[in-house]
Design an enzyme around this catalytic site. Structure first.
Site, mmCIF file in Angstrom:
data_model
loop_
_atom_site.group_PDB
_atom_site.id
_atom_site.type_symbol
_atom_site.label_atom_id
_atom_site.label_comp_id
_atom_site.label_asym_id
_atom_site.label_seq_id
_atom_site.Cartn_x
_atom_site.Cartn_y
_atom_site.Cartn_z
ATOM 1 N N LYS A 1 0.700 -1.344 -0.176
ATOM 2 C CA LYS A 1 0.041 0.043 -0.005
ATOM 3 C C LYS A 1 0.708 1.288 0.077
ATOM 4 O O LYS A 1 0.426 2.333 -0.363
ATOM 5 C CB LYS A 1 -0.832 0.138 1.050
ATOM 6 C CG LYS A 1 -1.876 -1.087 1.151
ATOM 7 C CD LYS A 1 -2.959 -0.884 2.294
ATOM 8 C CE LYS A 1 -3.851 -2.052 2.251
ATOM 9 N NZ LYS A 1 -4.815 -1.817 3.649
ATOM 10 N N GLU B 1 -1.702 7.828 8.081
ATOM 11 C CA GLU B 1 -2.708 8.904 7.357
ATOM 12 C C GLU B 1 -3.744 9.870 8.009
ATOM 13 O O GLU B 1 -3.894 9.211 9.139
ATOM 14 C CB GLU B 1 -3.733 8.223 6.317
ATOM 15 C CG GLU B 1 -2.997 7.716 5.030
ATOM 16 C CD GLU B 1 -3.966 6.757 4.191
ATOM 17 O OE1 GLU B 1 -3.384 6.074 3.054
ATOM 18 O OE2 GLU B 1 -5.108 6.522 4.444
ATOM 19 N N ILE C 1 -9.989 10.374 7.679
ATOM 20 C CA ILE C 1 -11.040 11.124 7.134
ATOM 21 C C ILE C 1 -12.341 10.648 7.887
ATOM 22 O O ILE C 1 -12.725 9.355 7.720
ATOM 23 C CB ILE C 1 -11.288 10.693 5.776
ATOM 24 C CG1 ILE C 1 -9.894 10.822 4.848
ATOM 25 C CG2 ILE C 1 -12.263 11.534 4.977
ATOM 26 C CD1 ILE C 1 -9.494 12.288 4.574
ATOM 27 N N GLU D 1 -6.373 2.552 -1.713
ATOM 28 C CA GLU D 1 -5.769 1.193 -1.994
ATOM 29 C C GLU D 1 -6.331 0.700 -3.453
ATOM 30 O O GLU D 1 -7.337 0.860 -3.850
ATOM 31 C CB GLU D 1 -5.678 -0.069 -0.966
ATOM 32 C CG GLU D 1 -7.067 -0.309 -0.734
ATOM 33 C CD GLU D 1 -7.205 -1.155 0.628
ATOM 34 O OE1 GLU D 1 -7.222 -2.195 0.553
ATOM 35 O OE2 GLU D 1 -7.045 -0.283 1.828
ATOM 36 N N LYS E 1 -1.961 2.286 9.487
ATOM 37 C CA LYS E 1 -2.330 1.330 8.436
ATOM 38 C C LYS E 1 -1.084 0.356 8.051
ATOM 39 O O LYS E 1 0.022 0.712 8.201
ATOM 40 C CB LYS E 1 -2.746 1.650 7.420
ATOM 41 C CG LYS E 1 -4.126 2.519 7.421
ATOM 42 C CD LYS E 1 -4.683 2.982 5.839
ATOM 43 C CE LYS E 1 -6.087 3.799 5.914
ATOM 44 N NZ LYS E 1 -6.634 4.209 4.772
ATOM 45 N N GLY F 1 -9.009 -4.314 7.647
ATOM 46 C CA GLY F 1 -8.822 -3.800 8.870
ATOM 47 C C GLY F 1 -7.965 -4.325 9.759
ATOM 48 O O GLY F 1 -7.729 -3.672 10.770
ATOM 49 N N ASN G 1 -7.330 -3.424 -5.297
ATOM 50 C CA ASN G 1 -7.476 -4.870 -4.977
ATOM 51 C C ASN G 1 -7.241 -5.347 -6.384
ATOM 52 O O ASN G 1 -7.857 -5.156 -7.404
ATOM 53 C CB ASN G 1 -8.831 -5.242 -4.553
ATOM 54 C CG ASN G 1 -9.186 -4.578 -3.190
ATOM 55 O OD1 ASN G 1 -8.413 -4.546 -2.248
ATOM 56 N ND2 ASN G 1 -10.226 -3.708 -3.026
ATOM 57 N N ARG H 1 -8.241 -8.183 -7.572
ATOM 58 C CA ARG H 1 -8.723 -9.481 -7.756
ATOM 59 C C ARG H 1 -10.054 -9.095 -8.469
ATOM 60 O O ARG H 1 -10.602 -7.923 -8.373
ATOM 61 C CB ARG H 1 -8.758 -10.349 -6.326
ATOM 62 C CG ARG H 1 -9.651 -9.439 -5.417
ATOM 63 C CD ARG H 1 -9.915 -10.158 -4.019
ATOM 64 N NE ARG H 1 -10.920 -9.391 -3.365
ATOM 65 C CZ ARG H 1 -10.354 -8.511 -2.450
ATOM 66 N NH1 ARG H 1 -9.246 -8.144 -2.340
ATOM 67 N NH2 ARG H 1 -11.425 -7.577 -1.676
HETATM 68 C C1 MV4 Z 1 -9.461 5.184 5.953
HETATM 69 C C2 MV4 Z 1 -10.544 5.644 6.660
HETATM 70 C C3 MV4 Z 1 -10.294 7.067 7.159
HETATM 71 N N1 MV4 Z 1 -9.369 7.766 6.862
HETATM 72 N N2 MV4 Z 1 -8.286 5.785 5.783
HETATM 73 C C4 MV4 Z 1 -10.919 0.715 6.082
HETATM 74 C C5 MV4 Z 1 -10.684 -0.405 5.447
HETATM 75 C C6 MV4 Z 1 -9.455 -0.132 4.585
HETATM 76 N N3 MV4 Z 1 -9.685 -0.584 3.039
HETATM 77 C C7 MV4 Z 1 -9.294 1.484 4.479
HETATM 78 N N4 MV4 Z 1 -10.380 1.943 5.249
HETATM 79 C C8 MV4 Z 1 -10.481 3.113 6.023
HETATM 80 N N5 MV4 Z 1 -9.176 3.847 5.674
HETATM 81 C C9 MV4 Z 1 -8.182 7.049 6.153
HETATM 82 N N6 MV4 Z 1 -7.308 7.739 5.736
HETATM 83 C C10 MV4 Z 1 -11.655 4.932 7.086
HETATM 84 C C11 MV4 Z 1 -11.464 3.553 6.759
HETATM 85 C C12 MV4 Z 1 -12.590 2.814 7.116
HETATM 86 C C13 MV4 Z 1 -12.832 2.567 8.430
HETATM 87 C C14 MV4 Z 1 -11.793 2.800 9.431
HETATM 88 C C15 MV4 Z 1 -12.116 2.421 10.787
HETATM 89 C C16 MV4 Z 1 -13.237 1.883 11.263
HETATM 90 C C17 MV4 Z 1 -13.996 1.289 10.186
HETATM 91 C C18 MV4 Z 1 -13.857 1.676 8.866
HETATM 92 C C19 MV4 Z 1 -14.946 1.391 8.136
HETATM 93 C C20 MV4 Z 1 -14.614 1.672 6.877
HETATM 94 C C21 MV4 Z 1 -13.586 2.355 6.185
#
Ligand code: MV4
Length: 445
Positions: A116, A200, A203, A288, A158, A165, A290, A292
């Site tokens: 990532k 990061e 958001i 990100e 991350k 997650g 994916n 697939r």
């Molecule tokens: C984030 C975010 C907010 N700000 N990145 C969740 C899974 C992965 N693919 C990326 N994810 C997120 N990235 C930034 N900079 C919010 C999520 C997010 C999330 C984060 C914490 C708890 C639940 C979540 C549900 C969906 C997305």
């Protein structure tokens, strides 16, 4: 074109791939574990090979057994579906070394986008907005602290190799940053064998929007519009829809263009999903990609009329997509509900067991992707998803009405499923009014 391929997966996606093969006159060999020996889709396959006991590590994740099955059955290619080995770089390389086509991207593109931090750098290089954050991996908690102070809280940690997650922590202040950093690193190390962590800006309450992309080996890269996947619980998507109902025409075009820039720069081939966060002001940020085909691909299929699995097969066989972007049209609205064998009344605990009564919904605008039938035993060993219900209508309001009607027709007894939870969400005033984000389910249910 291929004449015979192997499917290294199970359940609805194995059946979905068999169907695509047969429409292209390709013979489908499917592998199965002892837990799936009575699955009816095995009868539809041209050959079925048992690869071991129910435990995934001994069957669906066992590379030597899958490669052996491919050699014995004399296939030209392997489709990994989603999950299991779909994003396993080692597996893709072994297929290649054995002279078997991996129906997916080239190893180099998997490596690049699977990391990532590298994906962030690549996006940034081609001018696609990324979330403000660290330039690379953070070596220690104090580096994270320094950067968080510079950017302001909240921040999100991350894992570079992360997914689902895991290895992720949202941090709101200095006090908890160090312990969150160490926890994220330990979790990532255990889960992915890679403890590197980046940071990061977090958001707040974003929508999760992803663009479906397809690229062939002749340099053609096309997008198939976007899906809104904001309705999720604990990083498991529950409901997906296309198009994203809040995007204006201009932003939709920008999002698709951004996705294509990344895919082209990565020299990507085959199906990919490029994920973005959409904030309250409708700014989008790449997060990100994916590498697939995804569970939710049918919503894109029904709104575009393209069979994405058939495209995957053609592209892997080296055929060009004789298609121009302006001829990829988008009609109406599609919604997918995932039907999981889980009990919404008991914190979504798995609810495996025998299905003694099953009535599938149907009628106009309804598609059901499932491998289950009356008498099927849902195993506790595998993912709890047992069906996907997809509807297509001219408007979102009509799609919601069709979905509710179809969910009410759907009978699965005696096991518990997520059908009532999906109905509750679809009936919620904020869902109907489109006022949702990734925190919607956790806040309201
Ligand atoms: C984030 C975010 C907010 N700000 N990145 C969740 C899974 C992965 N693919 C990326 N994810 C997120 N990235 C930034 N900079 C919010 C999520 C997010 C999330 C984060 C914490 C708890 C639940 C979540 C549900 C969906 C997305």
């Amino acid at each position: 074109m291929f004449s015979r391929i192997l499917i290294a997966n199970r359940g609805e996606i194995a059946l979905r791939i068999i169907r695509a093969c047969h429409e292209l006159n390709i013979e489908a060999v499917v592998v199965y574990s002892e837990a799936d020996r009575d699955a009816p889709y095995l009868q539809l396959a041209d050959e079925a090979i048992c690869i071991g006991p129910p435990d995934c590590a001994k069957s669906y994740l066992n590379i030597p057994r899958i490669i052996s099955a491919a050699e014995i059955s004399d296939v030209e290619a392997i489709h990994p579906g989603y999950g299991f080995l779909a994003e396993n770089i080692n597996f893709a390389q072994i297929c290649c070394d054995c002279g078997i086509t991996f129906i997916g991207p080239p190893v180099e593109a998997m490596q690049l986008l699977g990391d990532k931090i590298q994906a962030r750098k690549l996006a940034s290089k081609v001018g696609v907005p990324i979330v403000p954050g660290s330039d690379g991996a953070l070596d220690k908690g104090s580096s994270a602290l320094e950067l968080a102070n510079k950017m302001g809280y909240p921040v999100i940690l991350k894992a570079t190799s992360g997914g689902g997650g895991r290895g992720m922590r949202v941090v709101h202040n200095d006090l908890t940053l160090r312990s969150a950093f160490n926890a994220a690193r330990a979790e990532a190390q255990a889960a992915f064998g890679d403890g590197s962590i980046y940071l990061e800006k977090f958001i707040v309450e974003p929508r999760h929007v992803e663009v479906q992309v397809m690229a062939d080996s002749h340099g053609n890269a096309l997008h198939f519009y976007e899906r809104d996947c904001s309705i999720q619980r604990r990083h498991q998507k529950m409901i997906e829809e296309s198009p994203c109902p809040i995007l204006d025409k201009q932003t939709r075009g920008q999002l698709a263009e951004a996705a294509l820039k990344i895919i082209k720069k990565a020299k990507y081939v085959n199906a990919a999903t490029v994920e973005f966060l959409l904030d309250k002001d409708k700014n989008f940020y790449f997060i990100e990609a994916n590498t697939r085909i995804q569970v939710e691909h049918p919503v894109t299929e029904v709104v575009t009329g393209h069979d994405l699995i058939k495209w995957q097969l053609k592209i892997a066989a080296g055929l060009p997509m004789k298609l121009s972007q302006k001829n990829i049209k988008h009609t109406g609205v599609a919604i997918e509900c995932r039907v999981n064998a889980e009990d919404p009344e008991n914190n979504f605990a798995p609810s495996p067991g025998k299905i003694t009564r099953l009535i599938l919904p149907g009628g106009p605008g309804v598609r059901v992707d499932t491998h289950v039938h009356q008498g099927w035993i849902v195993s506790p060993t595998y993912d709890s998803m047992i069906a996907k219900l997809i509807v297509h209508q001219r408007t979102r309001t009509e799609a919601i009405a069709t979905m509710k009607r179809a969910l009410r027709e759907f009978v699965i007894e005696p096991i518990k499923t997520t059908i009532p939870a999906c109905l509750d969400i679809l009936s919620h005033n904020l869902f109907v009014k489109n006022k949702i984000d990734t925190g919607f389910v956790e806040r309201n249910f």
